[in-house]
Design a protein around this motif. Sequence first.
Motif, mmCIF file in Angstrom:
data_model
loop_
_atom_site.group_PDB
_atom_site.id
_atom_site.type_symbol
_atom_site.label_atom_id
_atom_site.label_comp_id
_atom_site.label_asym_id
_atom_site.label_seq_id
_atom_site.Cartn_x
_atom_site.Cartn_y
_atom_site.Cartn_z
ATOM 1 N N LEU A 160 0.872 -1.165 0.000
ATOM 2 C CA LEU A 160 0.000 0.000 0.000
ATOM 3 C C LEU A 160 0.913 1.220 0.000
ATOM 4 N N LEU A 161 0.736 2.094 -0.980
ATOM 5 C CA LEU A 161 1.626 3.247 -1.058
ATOM 6 C C LEU A 161 0.830 4.508 -1.326
ATOM 7 N N SER A 162 1.349 5.605 -0.826
ATOM 8 C CA SER A 162 0.722 6.872 -1.160
ATOM 9 C C SER A 162 1.637 7.574 -2.144
ATOM 10 N N THR A 163 1.053 8.308 -3.069
ATOM 11 C CA THR A 163 1.883 8.962 -4.069
ATOM 12 C C THR A 163 1.207 10.222 -4.586
ATOM 13 N N ALA A 164 2.037 11.141 -5.051
ATOM 14 C CA ALA A 164 1.508 12.356 -5.671
ATOM 15 C C ALA A 164 1.544 12.214 -7.184
ATOM 16 N N TYR A 165 2.183 11.142 -7.688
ATOM 17 C CA TYR A 165 2.291 10.939 -9.129
ATOM 18 C C TYR A 165 1.143 10.067 -9.602
ATOM 19 N N MET A 166 0.337 10.601 -10.477
ATOM 20 C CA MET A 166 -0.808 9.837 -10.960
ATOM 21 C C MET A 166 -0.373 8.689 -11.852
ATOM 22 N N ASP A 167 0.755 8.863 -12.561
ATOM 23 C CA ASP A 167 1.192 7.769 -13.431
ATOM 24 C C ASP A 167 1.599 6.556 -12.597
ATOM 25 N N GLU A 168 2.112 6.801 -11.399
ATOM 26 C CA GLU A 168 2.459 5.692 -10.516
ATOM 27 C C GLU A 168 1.194 4.975 -10.054
ATOM 28 N N ALA A 169 0.214 5.784 -9.663
ATOM 29 C CA ALA A 169 -1.030 5.190 -9.179
ATOM 30 C C ALA A 169 -1.690 4.369 -10.280
ATOM 31 N N GLU A 170 -1.562 4.848 -11.495
ATOM 32 C CA GLU A 170 -2.199 4.173 -12.618
ATOM 33 C C GLU A 170 -1.650 2.763 -12.831
ATOM 34 N N ARG A 171 -0.397 2.559 -12.384
ATOM 35 C CA ARG A 171 0.228 1.251 -12.576
ATOM 36 C C ARG A 171 -0.175 0.238 -11.501
ATOM 37 N N CYS A 172 -0.941 0.690 -10.491
ATOM 38 C CA CYS A 172 -1.272 -0.200 -9.370
ATOM 39 C C CYS A 172 -2.525 -1.027 -9.685
ATOM 40 N N ASP A 173 -2.708 -2.095 -8.875
ATOM 41 C CA ASP A 173 -3.902 -2.926 -9.037
ATOM 42 C C ASP A 173 -5.144 -2.160 -8.596
ATOM 43 N N GLY A 174 -4.994 -1.405 -7.536
ATOM 44 C CA GLY A 174 -6.140 -0.677 -7.014
ATOM 45 C C GLY A 174 -5.749 0.725 -6.598
ATOM 46 N N VAL A 175 -6.730 1.598 -6.557
ATOM 47 C CA VAL A 175 -6.480 2.986 -6.161
ATOM 48 C C VAL A 175 -7.531 3.378 -5.124
ATOM 49 N N ILE A 176 -7.100 4.099 -4.105
ATOM 50 C CA ILE A 176 -8.039 4.654 -3.142
ATOM 51 C C ILE A 176 -7.893 6.164 -3.194
ATOM 52 N N VAL A 177 -8.967 6.858 -3.496
ATOM 53 C CA VAL A 177 -8.901 8.316 -3.541
ATOM 54 C C VAL A 177 -9.436 8.856 -2.212
ATOM 55 N N LEU A 178 -8.552 9.527 -1.493
ATOM 56 C CA LEU A 178 -8.925 10.099 -0.200
ATOM 57 C C LEU A 178 -9.096 11.602 -0.354
ATOM 58 N N HIS A 179 -10.070 12.128 0.374
ATOM 59 C CA HIS A 179 -10.229 13.583 0.371
ATOM 60 C C HIS A 179 -10.808 13.987 1.714
ATOM 61 N N GLU A 180 -10.125 14.841 2.411
ATOM 62 C CA GLU A 180 -10.553 15.295 3.734
ATOM 63 C C GLU A 180 -10.974 14.137 4.623
ATOM 64 N N GLY A 181 -10.179 13.082 4.612
ATOM 65 C CA GLY A 181 -10.422 11.964 5.516
ATOM 66 C C GLY A 181 -11.481 10.994 5.060
ATOM 67 N N GLU A 182 -12.029 11.210 3.856
ATOM 68 C CA GLU A 182 -13.048 10.278 3.383
ATOM 69 C C GLU A 182 -12.602 9.644 2.084
ATOM 70 N N ILE A 183 -13.114 8.435 1.849
ATOM 71 C CA ILE A 183 -12.788 7.766 0.586
ATOM 72 C C ILE A 183 -13.769 8.248 -0.477
ATOM 73 N N LEU A 184 -13.236 8.845 -1.546
ATOM 74 C CA LEU A 184 -14.101 9.317 -2.636
ATOM 75 C C LEU A 184 -14.334 8.203 -3.629
ATOM 76 N N ALA A 185 -13.352 7.398 -3.854
ATOM 77 C CA ALA A 185 -13.465 6.320 -4.824
ATOM 78 C C ALA A 185 -12.456 5.253 -4.499
ATOM 79 N N GLN A 186 -12.766 4.036 -4.904
ATOM 80 C CA GLN A 186 -11.858 2.943 -4.617
ATOM 81 C C GLN A 186 -12.067 1.893 -5.697
#
Lengths: 372, 579, 371
Positions: free
Chosen positions: B193-219
């Motif tokens: 599980l990794l956090s990143t500011a690079y979207m291209d890195e996130a795109e290479r992962c199996d799954g993505v969790i989008v967090l915003h103000e402590g809530e999950i926006l999408a997963q």
Amino acid sequence: MELSLRRILALAIKEFLSLLRNPASRAVLIGPPIIQLLVFGYAATYDLKHVPFVVYNQDSGRLSRDFIARFAGSPSFEMIGDVQDQRALQRAVDSQTALMAVSIGPQFTSDLEQGRTSHVQFIVDGRDSNTAALALGYAQTIVTAFNREHLAPHSRAPAATVVLDRAWFNPNLESRWFIVPGIAGILTLLVTLLSTGLSVAREREMGTFDQLLVTPMNPQEILAGKALPGFVVGTLEATLIIAVAILWFRVPFTGSFWALYLGLFCFLLSSIGIGLMISALALTQQQGLLGTFLFMVPAIVLSGFATPIANMPKVVRYITLIDPLRYFLVILRASFLEGAGASLLWHQYWPLATIGILSMIVAERLFRGRLG
Amino acid sequence: MDAIVVTNLTKSFGTGPTRRTALKNISLRLAAGSITALIGPDGAGKTTMLRTLAGILTPGTGEVTVLGHALPKEALALQHRIGYMPQHFGLYEDLSVQENMTLFADLHGIARSERESRFAQLLTMTALGPFRKRLAGKLSGGMKQKLGLACTLIHPPELLLLDEASVGVDPISRRELWSIIHRQVVENGITILLSTAYMDEAERCDGVIVLHEGEILAQGPPARISSPLQGRAFLFELPEDLPTRPRAVQSRLSGLPGVIDTVIQANGLRIVTEKPGPPALPVDLCGLGTLRPAPPRLEDAFVSLLFRRGMRRRIATPGEAEAGEDSVVIEVRDLYRRFGDFTAVKNVSFSVRKGEIFGLLGANGAGKSTTFRMLCGLLPSSSGTLRVAGLDLRKAPAAARARIGYVSQKFSLYGALSVKQNMEFFASAYGLQNRRKKTRLAWALEEFELSGYLGANAADLPLGYKQRLALACALMHEPDIIFLDEPTSGVDPLARREFWTRLNALARNGTTCLVTTHFMEEAEYCDRLVLMSLGEVLAQGSPGEIKAAVRRPGEPPPNMEDAFIAIIEEHERTSRRAS
Amino acid sequence: MTWMRLTGLIRKEVYEIVRDPSSIAIAFVLPLALLLIFGYGVSLDARGVPIAVVVDHPTTLTASFIGQLQQSRWFVPIHYAGEAQAQKAVTDGSAAAAVWLRNDFTRRALSGSPAPIHVIVNGVDANQARIIENYLNGAWSVWIEQQAQASGIHTRAPVVAEARVWFNPAMRSRDYLVPGLIAIIMTLIGALLTALVVAREWERGTMEGIMVTPSGKMEILLGKLIPYFVLGMGGMLFSTLMAVFLFRVPLRGSIPLLLACSSLFLLTALGMGLLISILARNQFVAGMVAIVATFLPAFILSGFLFDIHSMPKVVQLLTHVIAARYFVGLLQTLFLAGNIWSIIVSNCLGLAILCVLFLGLAVIRFRKRLD
């Protein structure tokens, strides 16, 4: 080169705010000095009170009890018990339950009544030889008073006696009058050094220093801006402490405030100069802290705060010449106790001013040197 | 089996009025052997999440089970089985590479007999073998991160938690880091599980969790997250001989109704619309290039998700006409800087024209910060010529510095001072007074939307607001030239976009901007740039010119990152041949 | 707790100490410099005190008295013509006291009527004033004795006080000050060493990396404590050697006992530093607190210079939380008196309580967590 007063003021205000808005540094500046002044003001005294002593009295007569009563009744001594043999006496002194032991022989009363000289042994604990010497002096005074009353009718007192006419400036020899102004000096030094000694290093570590350097401010303005809060904080702090010394500890203030504040100004100049020197040298806060520390500890010890400079070996006495606290303590004590005016303190002002100006110049050089 | 099970996790910090909820009612499951990215703007709660999962923060309420261990009770047992790499991995800088690894081997209780082979394996993988004896403090940024990763992989862990492992790392090191991370999943079946500011890195992962103000926006898998964007992403291809700067076109496009995002890309502009269907282009723009639909990217989805949450990118106020002047305001010739035997900057020459956005690109240790500091007059040069607005700032009178603004790395502000006090201080430091001071302060509050934080301490601001405040302070006196040292480092894509919009507006008004960055995509936003490596300039020119230089016939057009890597590899080849 | 993790942490700390010379400087250079400055700088033994002397009518009798002052090593008599000049000398500090033998001194002394020797001291430094007064009294009594013997007159005081100063018969203040100084210096060093190093790990972010490893908090704390304990003991040993060989302070107690007491004290001081840095988490605050909480309290409240019995009761109670207080007592006894068990046991007990308190609080407050 023109200095912009407005810019200096802006920087000084910023320094102030960052000192006062940070709870930690605010606490360090206000709490400890007052607590320390109160605690140390009471703690730091050479006046012996309640020196615990034991008595090994082998005499059963009235006079020995009378003799002991004088000690027990003195505020300087506090009798904590009788011992029955030499071993117990030794134990009491060894274990520091008693600082002094009074040993009275079996013939005390009869010797006195028959006009013979009787001998009393005072055993003191030399592990603290200052206290020991003072306790012996106190004991001697009591013995002398006792002698005067029990002078055998046919013997004659020594004609010449030492009469202490007066202890000037401090008639009751209260050491608190001496120590409290000293503490005022120490705490002022501590506060100014802590508020200036780390200020540049902290900015360097936070990265704001570069930010400062790219503004139109020149090094002199930055130094002036950093020095100004030190003056204000130092003056306020010193005023507060002096007020406590006068109003709470009732140390008489006999001199002129004008002379004292002139001295304070010179002292702040030098201690802030040294603080800025440390600041300019230190690349990290840790270095700044160590530097502050390495300057402060010897400065206090060699200032004559607790032990007289006159007792130091020559080499060390020369070292004290560069210690600003040394001069300021003289100014403080002279202003408090000796009623000295500015004219008498000239010899303290000029070295302080010299140290101040020199250290400011060095700080400015170092500062510019550090810029590359 | 699920490696991580989180149910209804809420975590708050502080008490009373300063209480801040970092995670709100989070529930998630991560399958073992998968690699998941945690993305979100600053302050979304990514680091809090990772720290909680590593057992170094107590979960507030809710249940957290990691590798079957309930937290916080079984934190110690869990820590035997996980590896966690904090954002700024604390290597002991006074210890050598080998000693750092030995320390972590000791802490994880690796038997001495197994150690040598494990070390050898990790050192080969990270290519740190030749540097075994070097002190960690003397490694480059990328090498430090690789060593940090090696230290966390030492036992080896069953779960790896990485907090922005690739921030501040050059593209080559970033690729290397990623190949190591991928191998862990493929070869050893580690869950990551990794956090990143690079979207291209996130795109290479199996799954993505989008967090915003402590809530999950999408997963979900990246493709699923970006699928709603189908038919909403477009590419407006622009020819290389465009008469105006692409960013002029960009600012026009971003103002169009229904457009939620525009980004300058390799060969044109990327446009994302609010609803499916192409944007209605004004007639004069239609002729400039060709609009074609593009497959949606994770970044588009991210921006659109946050757009819906009200995080609108502010639209830059259109400035005056583009500055027509072409005068050179910064000139650098044959610049050298040596520290002892080490030459940090070698023979650097470039010039910047008025109103240009000029980029200084390179990895950590490439010499861009050193060059930068010399330009600002913070560091003397060893030799060479430096002219900023016709003057050498080191020797120029103080007043000359009033013409420049400076935003340092990490947005250095006075943390204990409030936003207002910071601005007032810098205004006075630059000699602003009375009316002008008042109007500029009002302008900064309005322009950077800081009114809500006026009394807050600068140290407590979210990173994005720190960046705004730093910029506000540097622009208070309306400088002719502004220097920005890694202004977007660690900042999320949204704040980065906002920042560049501001910069474009500044440049349009005639302010010259000099920027350093290690985000290769940001190179596209510059008018011209120099690429630096190991103190030397490897290439300079407009983004198009630099990419054209490495373009090979028959291959797809390279993006800036490809170009950077190609140029560095080429340089290494030639210098090896030379030596 | 495993041995491997602990040794790993200790080894790391040792590398850091060796490569960053500042901790070695704190442990060895600081005691050297401070002990030298203090050892020579702090002394309560007045020597060669300038004293203004005014003799209105010089005779052989007055000459013999002044001669007695001259002979004692305490005083340097300076003759002044009149009282006004002598007073001025006392005011401006060129003389610490003035002694005035009036016109009729000789006549009165010979005729047996009281012949006062007038003395004025500058009382600003009350302690020094009192010491000078005692010295004058001492010089006077020797002189009286000699006079009596010379003239054959038998002056007899009813009670004669005999002073015995145990452990330090020569009353060398250095002998008791140097052990006290060691206690103060070690307080500083112990607290400073640990206060800065743990805070540094927080600031550099290395603590976060260590925390997620399986090492327990006892291992982390011991890994800090042990190396600095060894370093501190090195400094302690060094200071002891300086005290014995440079300052010639007798060491009458046993060396193993001295080592044991020093270890206990050092643990307490390190524990205090550890606690400070755990609570502060940043070097600036930790350093400030270490300075404010160690040096001045140890200097003033430990009984090293100022007698604890003479302090008000509240302050006396307060001295019980100053570790240096116990160590000053221990060192003065071990150096000057020997193995006196009652003192050693009671002071060690006090230290042990503080040690458990500081280390215990450090263990409780140190969490392997960030919140």
